[in-house]
Design an enzyme around this catalytic site. Structure first.
Site, PDB file in Angstrom:
ATOM      1  N   GLU A 175       9.959   8.467 -17.087  1.00 10.40           N
ATOM      2  CA  GLU A 175       8.816   9.180 -17.523  1.00 10.40           C
ATOM      3  C   GLU A 175       8.081   8.658 -18.728  1.00 10.40           C
ATOM      4  O   GLU A 175       6.955   8.303 -18.840  1.00 10.40           O
ATOM      5  CB  GLU A 175       8.670  10.635 -17.109  1.00 10.40           C
ATOM      6  CG  GLU A 175       8.888  11.053 -15.710  1.00 10.40           C
ATOM      7  CD  GLU A 175       9.325  12.456 -15.724  1.00 10.40           C
ATOM      8  OE1 GLU A 175       9.079  13.327 -16.433  1.00 10.40           O
ATOM      9  OE2 GLU A 175       9.676  12.838 -14.407  1.00 10.40           O
ATOM     10  N   HIS A 184       0.762  -1.274   0.100  1.00 12.56           N
ATOM     11  CA  HIS A 184       0.037   0.186   0.059  1.00 12.56           C
ATOM     12  C   HIS A 184       1.044   1.099  -0.024  1.00 12.56           C
ATOM     13  O   HIS A 184       0.629   2.363   0.468  1.00 12.56           O
ATOM     14  CB  HIS A 184      -0.926  -0.011   1.188  1.00 12.56           C
ATOM     15  CG  HIS A 184      -1.632  -1.144   1.375  1.00 12.56           C
ATOM     16  ND1 HIS A 184      -3.043  -1.496   0.442  1.00 12.56           N
ATOM     17  CD2 HIS A 184      -1.559  -2.213   2.099  1.00 12.56           C
ATOM     18  CE1 HIS A 184      -3.474  -2.518   0.872  1.00 12.56           C
ATOM     19  NE2 HIS A 184      -2.721  -3.188   1.927  1.00 12.56           N
ATOM     20  N   LYS A 189      17.451  21.218 -11.481  1.00 15.35           N
ATOM     21  CA  LYS A 189      16.615  20.171 -11.820  1.00 15.35           C
ATOM     22  C   LYS A 189      17.416  18.866 -12.252  1.00 15.35           C
ATOM     23  O   LYS A 189      18.226  19.374 -13.522  1.00 15.35           O
ATOM     24  CB  LYS A 189      15.366  20.473 -12.648  1.00 15.35           C
ATOM     25  CG  LYS A 189      14.304  21.283 -11.921  1.00 15.35           C
ATOM     26  CD  LYS A 189      13.939  20.835 -10.810  1.00 15.35           C
ATOM     27  CE  LYS A 189      12.673  19.502 -11.151  1.00 15.35           C
ATOM     28  NZ  LYS A 189      11.721  19.863 -11.896  1.00 15.35           N
ATOM     29  N   SER A 216      15.934  21.302 -16.663  1.00 16.23           N
ATOM     30  CA  SER A 216      14.911  22.321 -16.850  1.00 16.23           C
ATOM     31  C   SER A 216      15.424  23.673 -17.660  1.00 16.23           C
ATOM     32  O   SER A 216      16.276  24.229 -17.375  1.00 16.23           O
ATOM     33  CB  SER A 216      14.443  22.798 -15.534  1.00 16.23           C
ATOM     34  OG  SER A 216      13.394  23.832 -15.769  1.00 16.23           O
TER      35      SER A 216
END
Length: 486
Positions: A318, A184, A311, A305
């Protein structure tokens, strides 16, 4: 549109002496078939109808199947040796042109089959017009797609093996690296990072079996089924199947030309593979965030970025996660496409190519880049171990300790829940930090040796059975998987 009176004969449309300037491309498309058609094909319909972008992928297989078909026709006495030899030479020339990129694709000829036949006729004359005897584009395209898919699955199998070994390579040195195990998405029990990685190796091992089964099912030759009913010529489908490396020839001509189950099989296997890759990608994304900070990916698989200089975005993970949705969509398309088609072949089946090719290309790409990414992962073992200490992750070990001391498991579960509640209330971050007397208030049989049961190292070491998280079992599983993969 031009009338049929102004159109050249069908054979002149395929003649090497015919000038394209003498007719519109749309008129040629109908002239290719027969004088039955009195109106030229709509240019918009022609553009909507043609499928050369897809067919270029199967062109080499179309030539290979045509070479075998010609040999079969000669064996059956349908082709003379002279015509056969001319066809073989012409097809070899075409194969070379396709391989080098020199082949001149003609959109007005609609598909790969007519492009190859037109070029063959231009090269060898009337012999080229005889090649299509005893076959249809229906069994021809079914054969070509199976040959293409079979080769792609073989390549994907090798790439999956490389991916599995990349997981094993990363798991072995981290067989004893402690990390939290989750259910979970809550910290549950300590595991090792090696054990966690080997779970993915198991998933992709099943995927390897899955694509092997899909490849076995598609390995049936449809060549000889012709349009739908077979042919009146004395063909030998078994010879064609053997020459093309199929396990057998078709048993029913209707099914042979209309079956696209193998497309669904491949899209289904691809969706499962991408689901597994997406699960791993999701974890990589979580592990990379500074709030978790378990790993760092190599620069070559991250991006920056345009506005935030600090970043390091895990864009590869992704994108893999995103492409999973696309491949799952291909499965839906392939299933829905076939659900209402009456026997036998229907033009709808042209639409089975895009989900098939898109699935194979995206799955192969995702497997390859994930394999390349894995060795660049830098593991932050101290952060993993610190996280494994949180959430009272050795509570189950304390319950097991009480059971071994003589308490029933249900009573032990109840006592440990009370101990955990007290630890929270009293501000103890871990059970091992709690004083012995405080635990004995809830379970008097606890003694000083409980400390061994409450460490994360002791927890993982105690799971020393096949499939468990103990480091010795992780190393054993890795070694067995290496042997299995050869």
């Amino acid at each position: 549109m031009r009338s049929s009176a102004s159109m050249p004969s069908p054979m002149s449309a395929l003649s090497p002496t015919c000038s394209n300037r003498e007719m519109t491309m749309s008129a040629l498309s109908n002239a290719t078939w027969s004088p039955l058609f009195k109106e030229a094909v709509s240019t918009d319909f022609r553009d909507f109808h043609e499928c050369l972008d897809q067919d270029k992928r199967i062109a080499i297989y179309d030539v290979a199947a045509s070479k075998v078909h010609a040999r079969m026709l000669m064996r059956a006495g349908v082709l003379t040796p002279t015509d056969h030899d001319a066809i073989q030479v012409g097809l070899d020339t075409i194969a070379g042109e396709i391989g080098s990129g020199a082949f001149a694709w003609r959109k007005e000829l609609e598909d790969v089959h007519m492009n190859v036949e037109s070029r063959l006729t231009a090269l060898v004359g009337d012999a080229g017009k005889k090649l299509h005897t005893a076959r249809s584009r229906n069994d021809q395209v079914a054969t070509d797609i199976r040959l293409y898919a079979r080769a792609e699955l073989a390549a994907l199998g090798l790439e999956l093996q490389a991916l599995i070994l990349a997981f094993v390579d990363l798991a072995e040195p981290h067989a004893a690296t402690i990390m939290p195990g989750f259910t979970h998405l809550q910290i549950a029990q300590p595991v090792t990072f090696g054990h966690h990685l080997m779970a993915y190796a198991e998933m992709f091992s099943r995927d390897l079996e899955r694509i092997g089964q899909a490849r076995e099912r598609l390995n049936v030759s449809p060549l000889g089924a012709a349009a739908l009913a077979g042919t009146s010529y004395p063909i030998d489908p078994d010879f064609s199947a053997q020459e093309l490396g199929f396990s057998r020839a078709f048993r029913n001509s209707l099914d042979a030309v209309s079956d696209r189950d193998y497309v669904v099989d491949i899209c289904s296997a691809g969706a499962v593979i991408m689901g597994h890759l997406s699960r791993f990608a999701e974890e990589v994304i979580l592990w990379c965030t500074p709030m978790v900070d378990f790993i760092e990916l190599g620069d070559q698989f991250c991006t920056g970025s345009s506005i935030m200089p600090q970043k390091r975005n895990p864009d590869l993970a992704e994108l893999v996660r995103g492409k999973a949705a696309r491949v799952i969509g291909n499965l839906t398309t392939s299933v829905a496409l076939m659900k209402s088609q009456p026997l036998a072949f229907n033009k709808d089946q042209q639409e089975s190519k895009p989900p098939l090719t898109d699935t194979l290309e995206n799955v192969r790409g995702a497997v390859t880049v994930t394999t390349q990414m894995l060795p660049t992962i830098k593991v932050k073992a101290a952060n993993m171990r610190a996280a494994a200490e949180k959430g009272y992750s050795t509570a189950t070990d304390l319950a097991d300790y009480l059971v071994r001391a003589g308490m029933s498991f249900r009573d032990a579960h109840h006592a440990v829940a009370a101990i955990v509640g007290a630890a929270r209330d009293q501000g103890y971050a871990t059970l091992s930090a709690m004083p012995l007397a405080a635990m004995q208030a809830f379970a008097p049989i606890i003694s000083e040796d409980v400390v061994d049961a409450l460490t994360t190292e002791g927890s993982v070491a105690s799971r020393n059975h096949r499939g468990g998280t103990a480091p010795v079992q992780v190393r054993r599983a890795a070694a067995e998987l290496r042997v299995m993969l050869g």
